[in-house]
Design a protein around this motif. Structure first.
Motif, PDB file in Angstrom:
ATOM      1  N   ALA A   2       3.228   6.792   6.448  1.00  0.00           N
ATOM      2  CA  ALA A   2       4.219   7.854   7.543  1.00  0.00           C
ATOM      3  C   ALA A   2       3.851   7.194   9.029  1.00  0.00           C
ATOM      4  O   ALA A   2       2.761   6.895   9.418  1.00  0.00           O
ATOM      5  N   HIS A  71      -2.111   8.053   3.252  1.00  0.00           N
ATOM      6  CA  HIS A  71      -0.869   8.088   2.805  1.00  0.00           C
ATOM      7  C   HIS A  71      -0.605   7.787   1.253  1.00  0.00           C
ATOM      8  O   HIS A  71      -1.294   6.711   1.283  1.00  0.00           O
ATOM      9  N   GLY A 182       2.008  12.732   2.556  1.00  0.00           N
ATOM     10  CA  GLY A 182       3.038  11.788   3.006  1.00  0.00           C
ATOM     11  C   GLY A 182       4.307  12.540   3.669  1.00  0.00           C
ATOM     12  O   GLY A 182       5.164  11.940   3.278  1.00  0.00           O
ATOM     13  N   SER A 185       6.614  11.080   6.523  1.00  0.00           N
ATOM     14  CA  SER A 185       7.335   9.783   6.801  1.00  0.00           C
ATOM     15  C   SER A 185       8.797   9.735   7.062  1.00  0.00           C
ATOM     16  O   SER A 185       9.132   8.751   7.663  1.00  0.00           O
ATOM     17  N   ARG A 201       7.154  11.590  -3.354  1.00  0.00           N
ATOM     18  CA  ARG A 201       5.910  10.539  -3.072  1.00  0.00           C
ATOM     19  C   ARG A 201       4.696  10.764  -4.094  1.00  0.00           C
ATOM     20  O   ARG A 201       3.999   9.726  -4.423  1.00  0.00           O
ATOM     21  N   ASP A 225       0.133  15.732   7.037  1.00  0.00           N
ATOM     22  CA  ASP A 225       0.508  14.044   7.435  1.00  0.00           C
ATOM     23  C   ASP A 225       0.704  13.919   9.079  1.00  0.00           C
ATOM     24  O   ASP A 225       1.307  14.850   9.582  1.00  0.00           O
ATOM     25  N   GLN A 325       9.906   4.658   0.856  1.00  0.00           N
ATOM     26  CA  GLN A 325       9.359   3.941   1.665  1.00  0.00           C
ATOM     27  C   GLN A 325       9.893   2.636   1.993  1.00  0.00           C
ATOM     28  O   GLN A 325       9.794   1.867   3.208  1.00  0.00           O
ATOM     29  N   VAL A 335      11.048   2.997   6.031  1.00  0.00           N
ATOM     30  CA  VAL A 335       9.747   3.134   6.797  1.00  0.00           C
ATOM     31  C   VAL A 335       8.888   1.994   6.658  1.00  0.00           C
ATOM     32  O   VAL A 335       8.338   1.582   7.764  1.00  0.00           O
TER      33      VAL A 335
END
Length: 357
Positions: A2, A71, A182, A185, A201, A225, A325, A335
């Motif tokens: 994240a 994460h 996470g 994120s 996640r 997070d 991600q 991300v």
């Protein structure tokens, strides 16, 4: 992961047009912009000249590998190869132990000869089940599309470690400690809510661990997070009940540039001094903000663990499981930028050893 706000590759990495990341500022370690490319890293001799770690030296017959990941996906990015090798070794030891036990049972009692076929049937069933799970088509991006069985196994309602959200553990089985879920994120996303990200996640992590190899235990601490630094004392307390003096603990570098990563590094360093376990710190975001020869990096402490090709392929497959991600969020870039995903293909993983100077 994240955001809060040994040989060189056979061919150079292609130059890629990269998205601009939001700024994460920890001192002068800023996660922003395109980051340092793989071509730049491998054009310099710094990484090639680093001393190598030996897997046999890292993990003795009694040591347990423990990965403390801020994460979901950090365990893949930073030490997926090491974790995969450790899991495979643990599985091989377990199989050898089971065979020895079966042989002893068969010798002790003729009636025990029926046991191997039962065990083989159960093993074949488990193997078929794992194969079916790994080969099943990937479901859509939404968390609700995942199997409720898969989600319930790796994501639960407990807000501390233990309970039905975790995988059973044996004494020498590699242990993954997930510090956060996470959920931060995708801040301000219109597609993902924090609760959806927790579920999504968790499923991605389960698939990633399957890709790395069976036999990794999981404990979830569920700290918020992006706020691990504010809960660092709590993190130390939780970790102290899970770690042992003979462990090899791997976590993110205490100067990695992400507040959660740095808090995990500091917490583990405190406990290493207190408990005496060996500690390796993995750079994750350092590769983004640093450059070859960067004076902010203690290069004299950095070592490399060469990875066999098969392990590198498992690591790449594990990262592909973390779709939230690596895929764009509507109009927003992913991300993880391309530089981060390219690093998964490296021939080695890199770790900071304890400073003995």
């Amino acid at each position: 992961m994240a955001l809060v706000n040994g040989a060189a590759p056979a061919t150079p990495f292609a130059t890629t047009v990269l998205p601009t990341l939001p700024v994460t500022d920890v001192g002068d370690r800023k996660i922003e912009g395109a980051g340092t490319s793989e071509a730049a890293w491998w054009a310099d001799s710094t990484l090639l000249a680093l001393p190598s770690l030996n897997m046999d030296d890292l993990l003795s017959s009694t040591a347990r590998l423990v990965v403390v990941a801020p994460h979901p996906d950090d365990e893949v990015l930073g030490c997926g190869g090491l974790l995969s090798i450790a899991a495979q070794n643990a599985a091989a030891r377990a199989l050898a132990t089971a065979r020895d036990s079966t042989s002893f049972s068969a010798t002790a009692s003729p009636s025990a000869t029926a046991s191997p076929s039962v065990s083989a049937t159960a093993s074949a069933s488990a193997t078929a089940s794992a194969s079916a799970t790994a080969s099943a088509p990937r479901s859509s991006h939404r968390a609700t599309s995942f199997s409720s069985v898969s989600a319930s196994r790796f994501w639960g309602t407990a807000d501390t470690m233990g309970g039905p959200a975790d995988v059973p553990e044996t004494d020498r089985q590699p242990l993954l400690i997930g510090v956060t879920d996470g959920e931060g994120s995708h801040p301000d996303s219109t597609r993902w809510t924090p609760m959806e990200l927790v579920r999504q996640r968790a499923c991605e992590r389960a698939r990633g661990l399957t890709a790395l190899g069976s036999g990794v235990s999981l404990r979830l601490l569920r700290l918020p997070d992006g706020q691990v630094a504010q809960r660092e004392a709590e993190l130390v307390q939780k970790l102290s009940s899970l770690l042992r003096p003979d462990d090899l603990v791997v976590t993110t570098w205490r100067l990695d540039g992400h507040p959660d990563h740095e808090a995990c590094g500091r917490a583990c360093a405190v406990l290493a001094q207190r408990m005496g376990f060996r500690l390796l710190e993995m750079p994750v975001w350092m590769w983004h903000w640093a450059s070859p020869g960067d004076p902010r990096v203690p290069w004299h402490r950095l070592m490399q663990l060469p990875l066999p090709e098969a392990v590198r392929q498992r690591k790449q497959a594990a990262l592909q499981a973390h779709r939230s991600q690596i895929e764009p969020d509507d109009e927003r870039p992913s991300v993880l930028p391309p530089t981060a995903t390219e690093r998964v293909l490296r021939p080695s993983e890199f770790f900071f050893r304890e400073d003995t100077a």
